[in-house]
Design an enzyme around this catalytic site. Structure first.
Site, PDB file in Angstrom:
ATOM      1  N   ARG A 227     -35.788  -5.947   3.101  1.00 28.77           N
ATOM      2  CA  ARG A 227     -35.960  -4.755   4.190  1.00 28.77           C
ATOM      3  C   ARG A 227     -36.631  -4.565   5.218  1.00 28.77           C
ATOM      4  O   ARG A 227     -36.547  -4.406   6.391  1.00 28.77           O
ATOM      5  CB  ARG A 227     -34.594  -3.656   4.517  1.00 28.77           C
ATOM      6  CG  ARG A 227     -33.625  -3.630   5.152  1.00 28.77           C
ATOM      7  CD  ARG A 227     -32.599  -2.496   5.027  1.00 28.77           C
ATOM      8  NE  ARG A 227     -32.124  -2.347   3.705  1.00 28.77           N
ATOM      9  CZ  ARG A 227     -32.580  -1.473   3.033  1.00 28.77           C
ATOM     10  NH1 ARG A 227     -33.337  -0.116   3.810  1.00 28.77           N
ATOM     11  NH2 ARG A 227     -32.376  -0.874   1.752  1.00 28.77           N
TER      12      ARG A 227
ATOM     13  N   TYR B  21     -24.029 -11.109  29.271  1.00 32.34           N
ATOM     14  CA  TYR B  21     -23.191 -11.984  28.281  1.00 32.34           C
ATOM     15  C   TYR B  21     -22.252 -11.350  28.088  1.00 32.34           C
ATOM     16  O   TYR B  21     -22.303 -10.034  27.855  1.00 32.34           O
ATOM     17  CB  TYR B  21     -24.546 -12.326  26.940  1.00 32.34           C
ATOM     18  CG  TYR B  21     -23.796 -12.393  25.540  1.00 32.34           C
ATOM     19  CD1 TYR B  21     -22.576 -14.150  26.277  1.00 32.34           C
ATOM     20  CD2 TYR B  21     -23.887 -11.976  25.068  1.00 32.34           C
ATOM     21  CE1 TYR B  21     -22.004 -14.111  24.871  1.00 32.34           C
ATOM     22  CE2 TYR B  21     -22.947 -11.839  23.223  1.00 32.34           C
ATOM     23  CZ  TYR B  21     -22.294 -13.423  23.465  1.00 32.34           C
ATOM     24  OH  TYR B  21     -21.999 -14.213  22.586  1.00 32.34           O
TER      25      TYR B  21
ATOM     26  N   ASP C 271     -33.199  -8.637  28.687  1.00 30.79           N
ATOM     27  CA  ASP C 271     -33.272  -9.355  27.953  1.00 30.79           C
ATOM     28  C   ASP C 271     -33.673 -11.230  28.754  1.00 30.79           C
ATOM     29  O   ASP C 271     -33.142 -11.558  30.164  1.00 30.79           O
ATOM     30  CB  ASP C 271     -31.739  -9.300  27.851  1.00 30.79           C
ATOM     31  CG  ASP C 271     -31.230 -10.323  27.295  1.00 30.79           C
ATOM     32  OD1 ASP C 271     -31.542 -12.047  26.817  1.00 30.79           O
ATOM     33  OD2 ASP C 271     -29.968 -10.330  26.267  1.00 30.79           O
TER      34      ASP C 271
ATOM     35  N   LYS D 188     -31.049 -18.781  20.644  1.00 27.86           N
ATOM     36  CA  LYS D 188     -31.137 -20.274  21.948  1.00 27.86           C
ATOM     37  C   LYS D 188     -32.278 -20.737  21.826  1.00 27.86           C
ATOM     38  O   LYS D 188     -32.662 -21.315  21.325  1.00 27.86           O
ATOM     39  CB  LYS D 188     -30.389 -19.274  22.913  1.00 27.86           C
ATOM     40  CG  LYS D 188     -29.879 -18.336  22.875  1.00 27.86           C
ATOM     41  CD  LYS D 188     -28.522 -18.486  22.537  1.00 27.86           C
ATOM     42  CE  LYS D 188     -27.756 -17.517  22.395  1.00 27.86           C
ATOM     43  NZ  LYS D 188     -26.498 -18.260  21.685  1.00 27.86           N
TER      44      LYS D 188
END
Ligand code: P1T
Length: 385
Positions: free
Chosen positions: A52, A104, A176, A201
Protein backbone atom coordinates in the site's frame (compact mmCIF):
# COMPACT_ATOMS: atom_id res chain seq x y z
CA UNK A 1 19.00 12.03 -12.24
CA UNK A 2 16.46 11.33 -14.99
CA UNK A 3 18.48 11.03 -18.21
CA UNK A 4 15.29 11.33 -20.32
CA UNK A 5 14.08 14.58 -18.69
CA UNK A 6 14.92 16.80 -21.65
CA UNK A 7 13.95 14.33 -24.33
CA UNK A 8 10.79 14.07 -26.41
CA UNK A 9 7.36 12.78 -25.35
CA UNK A 10 7.68 9.40 -27.07
CA UNK A 11 11.16 8.76 -25.61
CA UNK A 12 9.92 9.58 -22.10
CA UNK A 13 6.84 7.38 -22.54
CA UNK A 14 8.98 4.41 -23.61
CA UNK A 15 11.93 4.81 -21.24
CA UNK A 16 11.26 6.91 -18.12
CA UNK A 17 11.57 4.77 -14.96
CA UNK A 18 11.82 1.64 -17.13
CA UNK A 19 15.55 0.89 -17.10
CA UNK A 20 16.52 -2.77 -17.71
CA UNK A 21 16.61 -4.44 -14.30
CA UNK A 22 19.99 -4.77 -12.63
CA UNK A 23 19.82 -8.53 -11.96
CA UNK A 24 18.72 -10.04 -15.29
CA UNK A 25 18.76 -7.09 -17.66
CA UNK A 26 15.03 -7.54 -18.44
CA UNK A 27 14.11 -4.85 -20.95
CA UNK A 28 10.48 -4.88 -19.84
CA UNK A 29 9.89 -3.95 -16.19
CA UNK A 30 8.56 -7.00 -14.33
CA UNK A 31 5.25 -7.12 -12.45
CA UNK A 32 6.12 -7.13 -8.76
CA UNK A 33 3.21 -8.89 -7.07
CA UNK A 34 4.67 -9.27 -3.58
CA UNK A 35 2.50 -7.51 -1.02
CA UNK A 36 5.29 -7.33 1.56
CA UNK A 37 9.08 -7.10 1.78
CA UNK A 38 11.66 -8.77 4.04
CA UNK A 39 13.29 -6.65 6.75
CA UNK A 40 16.78 -7.41 8.14
CA UNK A 41 15.90 -6.00 11.55
CA UNK A 42 12.63 -4.30 12.55
CA UNK A 43 12.28 -1.09 10.55
CA UNK A 44 15.21 -1.80 8.18
CA UNK A 45 14.31 -2.74 4.63
CA UNK A 46 15.63 -2.07 1.12
CA UNK A 47 13.23 0.29 -0.63
CA UNK A 48 9.73 -0.99 0.04
CA UNK A 49 8.07 -2.43 3.12
CA UNK A 50 4.40 -2.92 2.19
CA UNK A 51 2.46 -2.72 -1.06
CA UNK A 52 0.00 0.00 0.00
CA UNK A 53 2.95 2.28 0.78
CA UNK A 54 4.90 1.49 -2.37
CA UNK A 55 5.43 -1.02 -5.16
CA UNK A 56 8.13 -1.05 -7.88
CA UNK A 57 5.72 -1.55 -10.81
CA UNK A 58 3.36 1.18 -9.57
CA UNK A 59 6.32 3.45 -8.99
CA UNK A 60 7.64 3.02 -12.58
CA UNK A 61 4.17 3.74 -13.92
CA UNK A 62 3.47 6.84 -11.81
CA UNK A 63 6.95 8.24 -12.48
CA UNK A 64 6.51 7.76 -16.22
CA UNK A 65 3.15 9.58 -16.30
CA UNK A 66 4.60 12.31 -14.08
CA UNK A 67 7.36 12.83 -16.65
CA UNK A 68 4.76 13.09 -19.43
CA UNK A 69 2.82 15.77 -17.50
CA UNK A 70 5.97 17.67 -16.51
CA UNK A 71 5.39 16.77 -12.85
CA UNK A 72 7.81 15.89 -10.05
CA UNK A 73 5.32 13.71 -8.19
CA UNK A 74 2.92 11.05 -9.46
CA UNK A 75 0.40 8.84 -7.63
CA UNK A 76 -1.46 5.93 -9.21
CA UNK A 77 -4.91 4.84 -8.01
CA UNK A 78 -7.36 2.03 -8.56
CA UNK A 79 -9.76 4.31 -10.50
CA UNK A 80 -10.20 7.90 -11.63
CA UNK A 81 -12.83 8.34 -8.92
CA UNK A 82 -10.36 7.00 -6.32
CA UNK A 83 -7.77 9.56 -7.47
CA UNK A 84 -10.31 12.39 -7.16
CA UNK A 85 -11.45 11.14 -3.75
CA UNK A 86 -7.88 11.04 -2.44
CA UNK A 87 -7.28 14.61 -3.62
CA UNK A 88 -10.45 15.71 -1.82
CA UNK A 89 -9.22 14.05 1.39
CA UNK A 90 -6.55 16.78 1.51
CA UNK A 91 -9.38 19.22 2.38
CA UNK A 92 -11.57 19.35 5.45
CA UNK A 93 -15.17 19.97 6.43
CA UNK A 94 -16.08 23.60 5.82
CA UNK A 95 -13.70 24.01 2.85
CA UNK A 96 -15.32 25.27 -0.33
CA UNK A 97 -14.60 23.90 -3.80
CA UNK A 98 -15.65 25.55 -7.06
CA UNK A 99 -16.20 23.12 -9.92
CA UNK A 100 -17.35 23.44 -13.49
CA UNK A 101 -21.03 22.92 -14.22
CA UNK A 102 -20.37 20.21 -16.82
CA UNK A 103 -18.31 17.15 -15.90
CA UNK A 104 -18.38 13.35 -15.91
CA UNK A 105 -21.60 12.29 -14.14
CA UNK A 106 -19.70 10.06 -11.71
CA UNK A 107 -17.49 12.96 -10.58
CA UNK A 108 -20.57 15.12 -10.03
CA UNK A 109 -22.18 12.33 -7.99
CA UNK A 110 -19.00 11.95 -5.89
CA UNK A 111 -18.96 15.70 -5.13
CA UNK A 112 -22.70 16.20 -4.68
CA UNK A 113 -23.78 13.00 -2.96
CA UNK A 114 -20.66 11.72 -1.15
CA UNK A 115 -18.19 14.50 -0.31
CA UNK A 116 -20.92 16.98 0.70
CA UNK A 117 -21.86 14.45 3.40
CA UNK A 118 -18.39 14.96 4.88
CA UNK A 119 -18.80 18.75 5.04
CA UNK A 120 -17.08 19.87 1.84
CA UNK A 121 -19.01 22.68 0.16
CA UNK A 122 -19.36 22.80 -3.63
CA UNK A 123 -20.43 25.47 -6.12
CA UNK A 124 -20.94 24.44 -9.73
CA UNK A 125 -20.45 27.30 -12.19
CA UNK A 126 -19.80 27.72 -15.90
CA UNK A 127 -16.02 28.00 -15.93
CA UNK A 128 -15.80 28.80 -19.64
CA UNK A 129 -15.92 32.39 -18.36
CA UNK A 130 -13.20 32.99 -15.70
CA UNK A 131 -15.31 35.84 -14.27
CA UNK A 132 -17.84 33.28 -13.06
CA UNK A 133 -15.06 31.65 -11.06
CA UNK A 134 -13.97 34.98 -9.56
CA UNK A 135 -17.55 35.77 -8.52
CA UNK A 136 -17.98 32.36 -6.85
CA UNK A 137 -14.89 32.69 -4.63
CA UNK A 138 -15.62 32.75 -0.88
CA UNK A 139 -13.22 33.23 2.05
CA UNK A 140 -13.22 29.43 2.56
CA UNK A 141 -12.61 28.50 -1.12
CA UNK A 142 -9.62 26.14 -1.32
CA UNK A 143 -9.83 24.48 -4.74
CA UNK A 144 -11.11 25.02 -8.25
CA UNK A 145 -11.85 21.80 -10.16
CA UNK A 146 -11.77 22.06 -13.94
CA UNK A 147 -12.57 19.37 -16.40
CA UNK A 148 -11.42 20.68 -19.77
CA UNK A 149 -12.67 19.79 -22.32
CA UNK A 150 -15.77 18.78 -20.37
CA UNK A 151 -17.55 15.46 -20.56
CA UNK A 152 -19.78 15.36 -22.56
CA UNK A 153 -20.34 18.82 -24.07
CA UNK A 154 -16.62 19.54 -24.69
CA UNK A 155 -16.65 23.03 -23.14
CA UNK A 156 -13.16 24.43 -22.67
CA UNK A 157 -11.90 26.49 -19.71
CA UNK A 158 -8.87 28.76 -19.82
CA UNK A 159 -6.46 27.05 -17.40
CA UNK A 160 -3.99 29.94 -17.50
CA UNK A 161 -6.61 32.62 -16.70
CA UNK A 162 -8.32 30.56 -13.98
CA UNK A 163 -5.13 29.47 -12.23
CA UNK A 164 -3.89 33.10 -12.17
CA UNK A 165 -7.07 34.21 -10.40
CA UNK A 166 -6.84 31.19 -8.09
CA UNK A 167 -3.25 31.93 -7.09
CA UNK A 168 -4.18 35.46 -5.99
CA UNK A 169 -6.61 33.96 -3.46
CA UNK A 170 -4.34 31.01 -2.51
CA UNK A 171 -6.77 28.59 -4.15
CA UNK A 172 -5.39 25.42 -5.73
CA UNK A 173 -6.28 24.59 -9.33
CA UNK A 174 -6.97 20.94 -10.26
CA UNK A 175 -7.53 19.85 -13.84
CA UNK A 176 -9.14 16.60 -14.96
CA UNK A 177 -7.07 16.03 -18.11
CA UNK A 178 -8.66 12.70 -19.04
CA UNK A 179 -10.03 13.77 -22.44
CA UNK A 180 -6.78 15.20 -23.81
CA UNK A 181 -4.23 12.84 -22.17
CA UNK A 182 -0.75 14.24 -21.46
CA UNK A 183 -0.06 14.06 -25.19
CA UNK A 184 -2.37 16.94 -26.13
CA UNK A 185 -2.55 19.04 -22.95
CA UNK A 186 -0.27 19.68 -19.98
CA UNK A 187 -2.23 21.73 -17.42
CA UNK A 188 0.75 22.21 -15.05
CA UNK A 189 2.42 24.24 -17.80
CA UNK A 190 -0.54 26.65 -17.68
CA UNK A 191 -0.35 27.12 -13.91
CA UNK A 192 -2.50 24.26 -12.60
CA UNK A 193 -1.33 22.77 -9.29
CA UNK A 194 -2.51 19.22 -9.80
CA UNK A 195 -3.63 17.08 -12.74
CA UNK A 196 -6.00 14.15 -12.48
CA UNK A 197 -6.49 11.40 -15.08
CA UNK A 198 -8.89 8.56 -15.37
CA UNK A 199 -6.21 6.16 -16.64
CA UNK A 200 -9.09 3.88 -17.65
CA UNK A 201 -9.32 6.04 -20.79
CA UNK A 202 -6.50 7.12 -23.14
CA UNK A 203 -3.60 6.40 -20.78
CA UNK A 204 -4.36 2.69 -20.70
CA UNK A 205 -6.18 2.91 -24.02
CA UNK A 206 -7.26 -0.74 -24.37
CA UNK A 207 -10.43 -0.82 -22.24
CA UNK A 208 -9.05 -3.46 -19.89
CA UNK A 209 -7.89 -1.46 -16.85
CA UNK A 210 -9.65 0.75 -14.28
CA UNK A 211 -7.21 3.36 -12.99
CA UNK A 212 -6.56 6.94 -11.96
CA UNK A 213 -3.63 9.29 -11.44
CA UNK A 214 -2.68 12.51 -9.68
CA UNK A 215 0.36 14.51 -10.80
CA UNK A 216 1.80 17.61 -9.16
CA UNK A 217 4.88 19.80 -8.69
CA UNK A 218 3.63 21.12 -5.35
CA UNK A 219 5.82 19.48 -2.66
CA UNK A 220 3.43 20.24 0.17
CA UNK A 221 0.42 18.84 -1.73
CA UNK A 222 2.52 15.79 -2.67
CA UNK A 223 3.26 15.22 1.02
CA UNK A 224 -0.45 15.35 1.82
CA UNK A 225 -1.25 13.03 -1.08
CA UNK A 226 1.38 10.54 0.11
CA UNK A 227 -0.20 10.54 3.54
CA UNK A 228 -3.82 10.17 2.39
CA UNK A 229 -2.90 7.60 -0.27
CA UNK A 230 -1.11 5.48 2.31
CA UNK A 231 -3.87 5.98 4.88
CA UNK A 232 -6.87 5.24 2.67
CA UNK A 233 -5.19 2.83 0.27
CA UNK A 234 -7.02 3.24 -3.06
CA UNK A 235 -3.81 2.43 -4.96
CA UNK A 236 -3.37 0.85 -8.41
CA UNK A 237 -2.64 -2.91 -8.40
CA UNK A 238 0.70 -4.16 -9.79
CA UNK A 239 -0.99 -5.84 -12.76
CA UNK A 240 -3.00 -2.74 -13.69
CA UNK A 241 0.15 -0.62 -13.25
CA UNK A 242 2.01 -2.96 -15.59
CA UNK A 243 -0.71 -2.84 -18.27
CA UNK A 244 -1.01 0.94 -18.12
CA UNK A 245 2.78 1.40 -18.22
CA UNK A 246 2.92 -0.87 -21.26
CA UNK A 247 0.17 1.19 -22.90
CA UNK A 248 2.01 4.47 -22.34
CA UNK A 249 4.61 3.37 -24.86
CA UNK A 250 2.05 3.78 -27.68
CA UNK A 251 0.15 6.77 -26.27
CA UNK A 252 1.60 9.21 -28.82
CA UNK A 253 0.82 7.13 -31.89
CA UNK A 254 -2.62 6.24 -30.56
CA UNK A 255 -3.49 9.88 -29.86
CA UNK A 256 -2.38 10.96 -33.32
CA UNK A 257 -4.62 8.36 -34.96
CA UNK A 258 -7.55 9.09 -32.60
CA UNK A 259 -7.28 12.73 -33.66
CA UNK A 260 -6.86 12.05 -37.39
CA UNK A 261 -9.96 9.85 -37.38
CA UNK A 262 -11.93 12.25 -35.16
CA UNK A 263 -11.30 15.22 -37.47
CA UNK A 264 -12.54 13.19 -40.46
CA UNK A 265 -15.60 11.94 -38.53
CA UNK A 266 -16.44 15.44 -37.22
CA UNK A 267 -16.27 16.89 -40.71
CA UNK A 268 -18.39 14.06 -42.08
CA UNK A 269 -21.03 14.56 -39.36
CA UNK A 270 -21.09 18.33 -39.91
CA UNK A 271 -22.10 17.74 -43.51
CA UNK A 272 -24.75 15.09 -42.75
CA UNK A 273 -28.43 15.95 -43.18
CA UNK A 274 -29.54 13.85 -40.13
CA UNK A 275 -27.20 15.78 -37.80
CA UNK A 276 -28.31 18.98 -36.08
CA UNK A 277 -24.99 20.12 -34.62
CA UNK A 278 -21.48 18.75 -34.05
CA UNK A 279 -19.21 19.70 -31.15
CA UNK A 280 -15.50 19.00 -31.60
CA UNK A 281 -12.71 21.33 -30.40
CA UNK A 282 -10.91 20.95 -33.73
CA UNK A 283 -13.79 22.39 -35.78
CA UNK A 284 -13.74 26.14 -36.37
CA UNK A 285 -17.45 26.05 -35.42
CA UNK A 286 -16.50 25.15 -31.80
CA UNK A 287 -17.26 28.22 -29.65
CA UNK A 288 -13.79 28.09 -28.08
CA UNK A 289 -11.77 26.99 -31.08
CA UNK A 290 -9.14 29.72 -30.49
CA UNK A 291 -8.69 28.79 -26.83
CA UNK A 292 -8.46 25.11 -27.82
CA UNK A 293 -5.65 25.95 -30.25
CA UNK A 294 -3.83 27.98 -27.58
CA UNK A 295 -3.97 25.58 -24.67
CA UNK A 296 -4.00 22.17 -26.36
CA UNK A 297 -1.50 20.82 -28.88
CA UNK A 298 -4.27 18.77 -30.53
CA UNK A 299 -8.01 18.22 -30.28
CA UNK A 300 -8.33 14.58 -29.23
CA UNK A 301 -10.73 11.84 -30.21
CA UNK A 302 -13.99 12.82 -28.49
CA UNK A 303 -16.95 14.19 -30.45
CA UNK A 304 -20.49 14.97 -29.37
CA UNK A 305 -23.34 15.67 -31.73
CA UNK A 306 -27.10 16.21 -31.78
CA UNK A 307 -29.21 14.13 -34.13
CA UNK A 308 -32.29 15.73 -35.68
CA UNK A 309 -35.69 14.99 -34.06
CA UNK A 310 -35.96 12.88 -30.89
CA UNK A 311 -35.02 9.96 -28.66
CA UNK A 312 -36.43 7.34 -31.03
CA UNK A 313 -34.12 8.48 -33.82
CA UNK A 314 -31.17 8.60 -31.45
CA UNK A 315 -32.03 5.08 -30.25
CA UNK A 316 -32.32 3.75 -33.80
CA UNK A 317 -28.90 5.16 -34.63
CA UNK A 318 -27.36 3.71 -31.44
CA UNK A 319 -28.89 0.28 -32.05
CA UNK A 320 -27.63 0.11 -35.62
CA UNK A 321 -23.94 0.94 -35.38
CA UNK A 322 -21.73 -2.05 -36.18
CA UNK A 323 -18.08 -0.95 -35.97
CA UNK A 324 -18.79 1.46 -33.09
CA UNK A 325 -19.90 -0.34 -29.90
CA UNK A 326 -22.70 1.08 -27.76
CA UNK A 327 -20.96 1.26 -24.38
CA UNK A 328 -19.89 3.64 -21.61
CA UNK A 329 -16.25 4.74 -21.32
CA UNK A 330 -13.89 6.20 -23.89
CA UNK A 331 -10.28 6.45 -24.95
CA UNK A 332 -9.75 2.85 -26.04
CA UNK A 333 -8.44 1.78 -29.44
CA UNK A 334 -11.95 0.63 -30.37
CA UNK A 335 -14.64 3.19 -31.24
CA UNK A 336 -17.45 3.60 -28.73
CA UNK A 337 -20.74 5.46 -28.87
CA UNK A 338 -23.07 6.31 -26.01
CA UNK A 339 -26.13 8.30 -24.95
CA UNK A 340 -25.03 10.59 -22.06
CA UNK A 341 -28.56 11.42 -20.80
CA UNK A 342 -29.39 7.73 -20.24
CA UNK A 343 -25.90 6.36 -19.63
CA UNK A 344 -22.84 8.29 -18.34
CA UNK A 345 -24.67 11.38 -17.06
CA UNK A 346 -27.84 9.81 -15.64
CA UNK A 347 -26.69 10.87 -12.14
CA UNK A 348 -27.02 14.57 -13.10
CA UNK A 349 -30.51 15.89 -12.20
CA UNK A 350 -32.74 16.23 -15.33
CA UNK A 351 -33.17 20.03 -15.01
CA UNK A 352 -29.39 20.51 -14.77
CA UNK A 353 -28.87 18.18 -17.74
CA UNK A 354 -31.37 20.19 -19.74
CA UNK A 355 -29.62 23.47 -18.92
CA UNK A 356 -26.30 21.97 -20.05
CA UNK A 357 -27.72 20.70 -23.33
CA UNK A 358 -27.46 17.01 -22.38
CA UNK A 359 -30.77 16.10 -23.99
CA UNK A 360 -32.23 13.00 -25.64
CA UNK A 361 -30.69 13.80 -29.02
CA UNK A 362 -27.12 14.20 -27.74
CA UNK A 363 -24.72 11.41 -28.71
CA UNK A 364 -21.08 11.02 -27.66
CA UNK A 365 -18.45 9.30 -29.76
CA UNK A 366 -15.06 8.05 -28.65
CA UNK A 367 -13.40 7.72 -32.03
CA UNK A 368 -10.99 4.78 -32.09
CA UNK A 369 -8.06 3.95 -34.30
CA UNK A 370 -9.78 1.60 -36.75
CA UNK A 371 -9.67 2.25 -40.51
CA UNK A 372 -11.12 5.72 -41.02
CA UNK A 373 -13.38 4.89 -43.97
CA UNK A 374 -14.95 2.00 -42.03
CA UNK A 375 -15.88 4.34 -39.19
CA UNK A 376 -17.45 6.87 -41.51
CA UNK A 377 -19.37 4.22 -43.47
CA UNK A 378 -20.66 2.77 -40.21
CA UNK A 379 -21.96 6.13 -38.98
CA UNK A 380 -23.47 6.83 -42.38
CA UNK A 381 -25.41 3.55 -42.51
CA UNK A 382 -26.61 3.93 -38.90
CA UNK A 383 -27.69 7.55 -39.45
CA UNK A 384 -29.70 6.58 -42.50
CA UNK A 385 -31.77 4.00 -40.53
O1 P1T B 1 -14.10 5.48 -14.29
P1 P1T B 1 -12.98 6.12 -13.54
O2 P1T B 1 -11.64 5.60 -13.91
O3 P1T B 1 -13.22 6.11 -12.06
O4 P1T B 1 -12.89 7.65 -13.99
C1 P1T B 1 -13.89 8.58 -13.72
C2 P1T B 1 -13.81 9.70 -14.75
C3 P1T B 1 -13.19 10.88 -14.39
N1 P1T B 1 -13.08 11.91 -15.26
C4 P1T B 1 -13.55 11.82 -16.50
C5 P1T B 1 -13.43 12.99 -17.43
C6 P1T B 1 -14.18 10.65 -16.93
O5 P1T B 1 -14.64 10.60 -18.20
C7 P1T B 1 -14.33 9.56 -16.04
C8 P1T B 1 -15.04 8.31 -16.41
N2 P1T B 1 -15.88 8.45 -17.53
C9 P1T B 1 -16.66 7.47 -18.10
C10 P1T B 1 -16.73 6.22 -17.63
C11 P1T B 1 -17.42 7.88 -19.28
O6 P1T B 1 -17.93 7.03 -20.05
O7 P1T B 1 -17.55 9.10 -19.49
Amino acid sequence: MDQFKNMGFETKAIHTAQEPDSEFGSVMPPIHLSSTYAQSTPGTFKKYDYIRAGNPTRSSYSKCVAALEGAEHGFAYSSGCAATTTLMQCFKAGDHIIAGDDMYGGTFRLFDKVLRKFGLEFSFVDLTNPENFEKAIRPNTRLVWLETPTNPTLKISDIDAISKIAQQSKILTAVDNTFMSPYFQNPLKWGADVVMHSATKYINGHSDVLGGLLLTNDNSLAEDLSFYTLSTGAVASPFDSYLALRSLKTLAVRMQTHQKNAIAVAEFLEGHSAVERVIYPGLSSHPQYDLAKKQMSGFGGMITFYVKSGLNDARRFLENVKVFTLAESLGGVESLVEHPAIMTHASIPPDKRKALGIDDTLIRLSVGIETQSDLIQDLDQALSQ
